[in-house]
Design a protein around this motif. Structure first.
Motif, PDB file in Angstrom:
ATOM      1  N   GLU A  72     -71.906 127.226  29.851  1.00  0.00           N
ATOM      2  CA  GLU A  72     -70.999 127.994  30.714  1.00  0.00           C
ATOM      3  C   GLU A  72     -70.797 129.417  30.187  1.00  0.00           C
ATOM      4  OE1 GLU A  72     -67.526 125.578  30.793  1.00  0.00           O
ATOM      5  OE2 GLU A  72     -68.252 124.264  32.403  1.00  0.00           O
ATOM      6  N   ALA A  73     -70.911 129.594  28.852  1.00  0.00           N
ATOM      7  CA  ALA A  73     -70.726 130.914  28.245  1.00  0.00           C
ATOM      8  C   ALA A  73     -72.010 131.739  28.238  1.00  0.00           C
ATOM      9  CB  ALA A  73     -70.208 130.765  26.819  1.00  0.00           C
ATOM     10  N   GLY A  74     -73.119 131.148  28.728  1.00  0.00           N
ATOM     11  CA  GLY A  74     -74.352 131.921  28.843  1.00  0.00           C
ATOM     12  C   GLY A  74     -75.507 131.437  27.998  1.00  0.00           C
ATOM     13  N   ALA A  75     -75.306 130.402  27.186  1.00  0.00           N
ATOM     14  CA  ALA A  75     -76.390 129.878  26.361  1.00  0.00           C
ATOM     15  C   ALA A  75     -77.286 128.958  27.185  1.00  0.00           C
ATOM     16  CB  ALA A  75     -75.824 129.113  25.166  1.00  0.00           C
ATOM     17  N   LYS A  76     -78.477 128.696  26.664  1.00  0.00           N
ATOM     18  CA  LYS A  76     -79.383 127.763  27.332  1.00  0.00           C
ATOM     19  C   LYS A  76     -79.202 126.338  26.820  1.00  0.00           C
ATOM     20  CE  LYS A  76     -82.878 131.243  28.432  1.00  0.00           C
ATOM     21  NZ  LYS A  76     -84.284 131.676  28.280  1.00  0.00           N
ATOM     22  N   GLY A  77     -78.469 126.220  25.736  1.00  0.00           N
ATOM     23  CA  GLY A  77     -78.198 124.915  25.148  1.00  0.00           C
ATOM     24  C   GLY A  77     -77.445 125.111  23.850  1.00  0.00           C
ATOM     25  N   LEU A  78     -77.310 124.034  23.072  1.00  0.00           N
ATOM     26  CA  LEU A  78     -76.605 124.122  21.794  1.00  0.00           C
ATOM     27  C   LEU A  78     -77.314 123.243  20.774  1.00  0.00           C
ATOM     28  CD1 LEU A  78     -74.060 125.279  20.351  1.00  0.00           C
ATOM     29  CD2 LEU A  78     -72.913 123.134  20.941  1.00  0.00           C
ATOM     30  N   ALA A  79     -78.063 123.890  19.880  1.00  0.00           N
ATOM     31  CA  ALA A  79     -78.748 123.145  18.820  1.00  0.00           C
ATOM     32  C   ALA A  79     -77.750 122.816  17.710  1.00  0.00           C
ATOM     33  CB  ALA A  79     -79.901 123.975  18.264  1.00  0.00           C
ATOM     34  N   TYR A  80     -77.971 121.680  17.031  1.00  0.00           N
ATOM     35  CA  TYR A  80     -77.033 121.269  15.989  1.00  0.00           C
ATOM     36  C   TYR A  80     -77.744 120.449  14.924  1.00  0.00           C
ATOM     37  CZ  TYR A  80     -77.156 116.708  18.311  1.00  0.00           C
ATOM     38  OH  TYR A  80     -77.578 115.519  18.852  1.00  0.00           O
ATOM     39  N   ILE A  81     -77.090 120.358  13.778  1.00  0.00           N
ATOM     40  CA  ILE A  81     -77.535 119.492  12.681  1.00  0.00           C
ATOM     41  C   ILE A  81     -76.331 118.718  12.178  1.00  0.00           C
ATOM     42  CG2 ILE A  81     -78.394 119.391  10.305  1.00  0.00           C
ATOM     43  CD1 ILE A  81     -79.989 121.938  10.866  1.00  0.00           C
ATOM     44  N   GLN A  82     -76.461 117.394  12.109  1.00  0.00           N
ATOM     45  CA  GLN A  82     -75.439 116.566  11.485  1.00  0.00           C
ATOM     46  C   GLN A  82     -75.915 116.219  10.080  1.00  0.00           C
ATOM     47  OE1 GLN A  82     -75.609 113.869  15.041  1.00  0.00           O
ATOM     48  NE2 GLN A  82     -73.408 113.614  14.611  1.00  0.00           N
ATOM     49  N   ALA A  83     -75.266 116.822   9.072  1.00  0.00           N
ATOM     50  CA  ALA A  83     -75.680 116.618   7.676  1.00  0.00           C
ATOM     51  C   ALA A  83     -75.023 115.343   7.158  1.00  0.00           C
ATOM     52  CB  ALA A  83     -75.290 117.821   6.835  1.00  0.00           C
ATOM     53  N   ARG A  84     -75.724 114.242   7.304  1.00  0.00           N
ATOM     54  CA  ARG A  84     -75.154 112.964   6.872  1.00  0.00           C
ATOM     55  C   ARG A  84     -75.317 112.740   5.374  1.00  0.00           C
ATOM     56  NH1 ARG A  84     -76.110 108.735  11.881  1.00  0.00           N
ATOM     57  NH2 ARG A  84     -74.959 109.987  13.405  1.00  0.00           N
ATOM     58  N   GLY A  85     -76.144 113.550   4.758  1.00  0.00           N
ATOM     59  CA  GLY A  85     -76.315 113.489   3.308  1.00  0.00           C
ATOM     60  C   GLY A  85     -76.538 114.887   2.756  1.00  0.00           C
ATOM     61  N   THR A 139     -79.332 116.142   1.315  1.00  0.00           N
ATOM     62  CA  THR A 139     -80.675 116.682   1.451  1.00  0.00           C
ATOM     63  C   THR A 139     -81.126 116.690   2.909  1.00  0.00           C
ATOM     64  OG1 THR A 139     -81.584 114.471   1.059  1.00  0.00           O
ATOM     65  CG2 THR A 139     -81.321 115.915  -0.859  1.00  0.00           C
ATOM     66  N   PRO A 140     -82.030 117.637   3.264  1.00  0.00           N
ATOM     67  CA  PRO A 140     -82.479 117.756   4.658  1.00  0.00           C
ATOM     68  C   PRO A 140     -83.079 116.487   5.240  1.00  0.00           C
ATOM     69  CG  PRO A 140     -83.080 119.722   3.439  1.00  0.00           C
ATOM     70  CD  PRO A 140     -82.531 118.743   2.429  1.00  0.00           C
ATOM     71  N   ASP A 141     -83.668 115.619   4.397  1.00  0.00           N
ATOM     72  CA  ASP A 141     -84.262 114.397   4.948  1.00  0.00           C
ATOM     73  C   ASP A 141     -83.203 113.418   5.459  1.00  0.00           C
ATOM     74  OD1 ASP A 141     -83.882 114.230   1.952  1.00  0.00           O
ATOM     75  OD2 ASP A 141     -84.234 112.101   2.404  1.00  0.00           O
ATOM     76  N   THR A 142     -81.916 113.678   5.120  1.00  0.00           N
ATOM     77  CA  THR A 142     -80.829 112.811   5.615  1.00  0.00           C
ATOM     78  C   THR A 142     -80.099 113.447   6.795  1.00  0.00           C
ATOM     79  OG1 THR A 142     -79.214 113.768   4.075  1.00  0.00           O
ATOM     80  CG2 THR A 142     -80.479 111.859   3.302  1.00  0.00           C
ATOM     81  N   TRP A 143     -80.567 114.628   7.198  1.00  0.00           N
ATOM     82  CA  TRP A 143     -79.901 115.314   8.312  1.00  0.00           C
ATOM     83  C   TRP A 143     -80.389 114.745   9.644  1.00  0.00           C
ATOM     84  CZ3 TRP A 143     -80.701 121.105   6.558  1.00  0.00           C
ATOM     85  CH2 TRP A 143     -79.990 121.311   5.361  1.00  0.00           C
ATOM     86  N   ARG A 144     -79.471 114.711  10.590  1.00  0.00           N
ATOM     87  CA  ARG A 144     -79.835 114.238  11.930  1.00  0.00           C
ATOM     88  C   ARG A 144     -79.791 115.423  12.885  1.00  0.00           C
ATOM     89  NH1 ARG A 144     -76.519 109.757  15.582  1.00  0.00           N
ATOM     90  NH2 ARG A 144     -77.773 110.007  17.480  1.00  0.00           N
ATOM     91  N   SER A 145     -80.950 115.699  13.522  1.00  0.00           N
ATOM     92  CA  SER A 145     -81.035 116.848  14.425  1.00  0.00           C
ATOM     93  C   SER A 145     -82.334 116.806  15.209  1.00  0.00           C
ATOM     94  CB  SER A 145     -80.963 118.159  13.632  1.00  0.00           C
ATOM     95  OG  SER A 145     -81.261 119.269  14.461  1.00  0.00           O
ATOM     96  N   ALA A 201     -72.862 117.225   2.404  1.00  0.00           N
ATOM     97  CA  ALA A 201     -72.803 115.959   3.144  1.00  0.00           C
ATOM     98  C   ALA A 201     -71.537 115.935   4.002  1.00  0.00           C
ATOM     99  CB  ALA A 201     -72.825 114.782   2.183  1.00  0.00           C
ATOM    100  N   GLY A 202     -71.712 115.585   5.278  1.00  0.00           N
ATOM    101  CA  GLY A 202     -70.578 115.500   6.196  1.00  0.00           C
ATOM    102  C   GLY A 202     -70.384 116.719   7.072  1.00  0.00           C
ATOM    103  N   ASP A 203     -71.210 117.764   6.888  1.00  0.00           N
ATOM    104  CA  ASP A 203     -71.046 119.000   7.661  1.00  0.00           C
ATOM    105  C   ASP A 203     -71.783 118.932   8.996  1.00  0.00           C
ATOM    106  OD1 ASP A 203     -69.594 119.945   5.572  1.00  0.00           O
ATOM    107  OD2 ASP A 203     -71.096 121.355   4.833  1.00  0.00           O
ATOM    108  N   LEU A 204     -71.306 119.737   9.930  1.00  0.00           N
ATOM    109  CA  LEU A 204     -71.945 119.879  11.245  1.00  0.00           C
ATOM    110  C   LEU A 204     -72.304 121.346  11.431  1.00  0.00           C
ATOM    111  CD1 LEU A 204     -72.636 118.818  14.156  1.00  0.00           C
ATOM    112  CD2 LEU A 204     -70.297 119.490  14.785  1.00  0.00           C
ATOM    113  N   ILE A 205     -73.580 121.623  11.676  1.00  0.00           N
ATOM    114  CA  ILE A 205     -74.063 122.987  11.884  1.00  0.00           C
ATOM    115  C   ILE A 205     -74.357 123.174  13.364  1.00  0.00           C
ATOM    116  CG2 ILE A 205     -75.678 124.759  11.123  1.00  0.00           C
ATOM    117  CD1 ILE A 205     -73.971 123.442   8.892  1.00  0.00           C
TER     118      ILE A 205
END
Length: 602
Positions: free
Chosen positions: A348-361, A363-369, A391-395
C-alpha cells in the motif's frame, strides 16, 4: 445557587451548612436511606437523605434518577469509619465527608439517557449526544486541559511581547496545499470568499506593518479527507515575529512547550530538544515525524549488495535506488498472519513486496527466508555484521527508490512496534526538531515543482542563489517541525521577505505573471516597501491538547467535532438550504437523480 462546588468540601468543613447543585451521578437505596452522588464539572460529593432529618426530602429522594438536576442544603458530616466499618472513599477527593441533606429541590428532571455515561459506547452515539458525553469526567478534564494550554500560551507569548491580533476569516482562495472551503458572496454574484487554511499571508503582512510580534489562537479550515488527528476545521497557535532567525523561533517554542506541559499536567520536559535534519530523519526512521522512543532504525545495505547476483537487488542499485532494512530484535517468532499484514502495508505504501529473514539461530544456515539462498556466503556474513543479527531477530527489507524505501520501512517499523507492544504503557515524552526540509518537490505527473511547505518559505542561505538561477533540484528550506512521539505538533519557517526572491519562488512553481498579480499581487507589493526579515511557526492546538491529555484522537479534546465523514451528526450538518437562500446567492444546485426502483416496485 451554591456555596461550594462538588469537589471542594473536606474534613475541615465538617459541621458547616452548605448548598450544592448539580447532576445526580447515582442513587442508592440502603434500607430506606438514599445515598446520592452529586456531580458538577469539578467532581463528586456524596449526599445522604435520612427520613428523620426531613421526611419530605427523603420521600422525594426516592424519585431521583441519573442526570436529574438537584439542589441540596445540608450539613457536612464525616463518613462512618470504625474498626469494623469504613465507608470513606479514597478514590475521590471528597471521600471522607458526606452531606446530610436538610432540603432538596429538583431543579430539572432528566429523561432516560440514550447511553450510560460511565460505559464505553460507539463514537457516533457519543457525537450525536455530545452535550451528554461532555458531562463525563474524562471529557470535563480534557476541556480543562485545553483551556489551561490556551491560557498558558497567551501568558507566555504576552510575557515575550507578542500581540494577539485577529485576521480575516473571509479571505481569498490561493493555491496553498489543501482544498479550500468556499463561501459565495451575495453582494458580489459569482464571486467567492475562501475560509483560511492558515493566516499565512496576513501574518506576514502584519510583519510588514511593523507589528513585530504577533500571535493568534486561529481557526483554520481545510476541505480534505479526515483521520484521527485531522478535522475540517481546526485551531492552531499561530506565531510570527520580525528580526528573528530559526534559533529564535525554536527557542521560543521550547520555552512554550515547557510551560504548557508543566502547568497543565505538571510534567517536566527538556529545556531544549534534539535536532535532526529531514534527510537524517528519513534515513534513520523512515519518517519526517519519527517516534524515537524505540530503536529499529533503518540500515543502508547498498555496500553489502554492491556486487550481488540477486537480480532484484542488483537492478535496483543499477537504476539509482537503494536497499535498506530494519532489525526487529527478538521478533523472529512473527506469525504468518502478521507477515501478510506487513506485506500488505508495504505494498500500500508503494513497495512490490516485503522480503524478510527470521533468524532462528546465530548462523545463516539457521535463518528462515525465501531470499537467503540467493545470497553468497560473503553477503550473508556482511549482512549479519551490518545488521547485528542475533538469534531471535527479524530482518525486514526495503528496496527501490530512496523515498519509497524510507516510507515503507518507516510504516513497517511502527507496525512491528505495535505488534510487539513496545510502546504499551510508555510515558516518555520524546521531543525533537526536524529541520532542513526540501524546499520543493517535483510532481512527475504534472511535470512541475510544488512547494513542500508553502510558497513563502525561505531556502537556506547556501541555496538562495540557486533558486534565483532556477537550479531547483535538492534545494533545502529554512523550515522546521517540532515532533513529539511520532506526531507533528507544528511547523514553521523563516520567510522570504524580498520581492525578487519571492518572484523567483513563484517562477519555480510555474506561477504565471498574470497569476502572480491576481493571487499574490498584494504581498509582492508589500515586500517592495521595506519588509523586515521575519519567520514564524504554527502549532496544532488540537494535537497538542490530544497528546497532553493522553488521547489517541483530537475529537476527544474538541467540544463539538465532526466525525470521520466531516459531519456533525448532533446538528445534522452539512445540510441542504432553502431555495430562497440559494437564489439570493445566484446559485443553482444540480438536482439529485431519483433512486432506481426494483422491478417489484414498478
Amino acid at each position: 445557587m451554591r456555596t461550594h462546588h462538588c469537589n471542594e468540601l473536606r474534613s475541615s468543613d465538617i459541621g458547616s451548612t452548605v448548598t450544592l447543585i448539580g447532576w445526580v451521578q447515582s442513587a442508592r437505596d440502603h434500607g430506606g436511606v438514599i445515598f446520592t452522588d452529586l456531580r458538577d464539572r469539578e467532581g463528586l460529593t456524596q449526599c445522604v437523605f435520612h427520613p428523620e432529618e426531613n421526611a419530605e426530602a427523603a420521600k422525594l429522594s426516592h424519585t431521583l434518577r441519573q442526570e436529574d438536576v438537584i439542589q441540596v442544603v445540608g450539613l457536612v458530616a464525616a463518613r462512618l469509619k470504625t474498626d469494623d466499618v469504613d465507608t470513606t472513599n479514597s478514590d475521590i477527593a471528597t471521600g471522607e465527608i458526606e452531606i446530610v441533606v436538610k432540603e432538596l429541590k429538583i431543579v430539572n428532571k432528566a429523561e432516560v439517557l440514550p447511553f450510560q455515561l460511565d460505559k464505553e459506547v460507539h463514537e457516533d452515539l457519543r457525537m450525536k449526544y455530545r452535550y451528554l458525553d461532555m458531562r463525563r469526567p474524562k471529557m470535563a478534564r480534557n476541556m480543562k486541559l485545553r483551556h489551561r494550554i490556551t491560557k498558558t500560551t497567551r501568558d507566555v507569548l504576552d510575557e515575550d511581547g507578542f500581540l494577539e491580533i485577529e485576521t480575516p476569516i473571509l479571505s481569498k482562495s490561493t493555491p496553498e496545499g489543501a482544498r479550500d472551503f468556499l463561501v459565495p458572496s451575495r453582494m458580489h454574484p459569482g464571486s467567492f470568499y475562501a475560509l483560511p487554511q492558515a493566516p499565512q499571508q496576513y501574518k506576514q503582512l502584519l510583519m510588514v506593518g511593523g507589528i513585530e510580534k504577533y500571535f493568534q489562537i486561529a481557526r483554520c479550515f481545510r476541505d480534505e479527507d479526515l483521520r484521527a488527528d485531522r478535522q475540517p476545521e481546526f485551531t492552531q497557535i499561530d506565531i510570527e515575529a520580525s528580526f528573528v532567525n530559526q534559533d529564535d523561533i525554536i527557542g521560543l517554542i521550547e520555552k512554550l512547550m515547557g510551560r504548557i506541559f508543566k502547568e497543565s499536567i505538571n510534567a517536566d520536559i527538556p529545556a531544549s530538544f534534539e535536532r535532526i535534519t529531514y534527510q537524517d530523519a528519513m534515513n534513520r526512521f523512515g519518517s519526517d515525524k519519527p517516534d524515537t522512543r524505540f530503536g529499529y532504525e533503518l540500515t543502508e545495505l547498498d555496500a553489502v549488495f554492491s556486487t550481488t547476483k540477486f537480480k532484484v537487488f542488483s537492478s535496483i542499485l543499477k537504476s539509482g535506488g537503494c536497499i535498506k532494512a530494519i532489525n526487529a530484535k527478538g521478533f523472529a517468532g512473527i506469525s504468518s498472519g502478521q507477515v501478510d499484514k506487513l506485506t500488505k502495508l508495504a505494498i500500500e505504501a508503494g513497495a512490490k513486496g516485503l522480503a524478510y529473514i527470521q533468524a532462528r539461530g546465530e548462523t545463516p544456515d539457521t535463518w528462515r527466508s525465501p531470499i537467503t539462498k540467493l545470497f553468497t556466503e560473503q553477503e550473508l556474513a556482511d549482512l549479519k555484521e551490518a545488521m547485528n543479527i542475533e538469534a531471535g531477530d527479524l530482518i525486514l527489507f526495503g528496496a527501490g527508490d530512496w523515498e519509497t524505501v524510507c516510507d515503507v520501512l518507516g510504516r513497517v517499523r511502527l507496525k512491528v512496534a505495535e505488534y510487539q507492544k513496545i510502546l504499551e504503557d510508555n510515558t516518555d515524552l520524546n521531543f525533537l526538531w526536524v529541520t532542513e526540509f526540501p524546499l520543493l518537490a517535483y510532481d512527475a505527473e504534472d511535470d512541475k515543482w510544488n512547494a513542500v511547505h508553502h510558497p513563502f518559505t525561505r531556502p537556506v542561505p547556501e541555496d538562495e542563489e540557486k533558486l534565483r538561477k532556477g537550479e531547483l533540484e535538492g534545494l533545502r528550506a529554512q523550515a522546521y517541525d517540532v515532533v513529539l512521539n511520532g506526531y507533528e505538533l507544528g511547523g514553521g519557517s523563516i520567510r522570504i521577505h524580498e520581492a525578487d526572491l519571492q518572484e523567483a519562488m513563484f517562477d519555480a512553481l510555474g506561477v504565471t505573471p498574470e497569476e502572480k498579480v491576481e493571487m499574490f499581487g498584494h504581498i509582492l507589493d508589500a515586500f517592495k516597501y521595506g519588509a523586515p526579515p521575519h519567520g514564524g511557526v504554527a502549532l496544532g492546538l488540537d494535537r497538542v491538547s490530544m497528546l497532553v491529555a493522553g488521547e489517541e484522537s483530537i475529537r476527544e479534546v474538541i467540544a463539538f467535532p465532526k466525525n470521520n465523514k466531516g459531519s456533525d451528526i448532533m446538528s445534522d450538518s452539512p445540510a441542504e438550504v432553502d431555495f430562497k437562500q440559494l437564489r439570493e446567492l445566484r446559485i443553482q444546485t444540480v438536482a439529485k437523480k431519483p433512486q432506481a426502483q426494483p422491478d417489484s416496485a414498478k
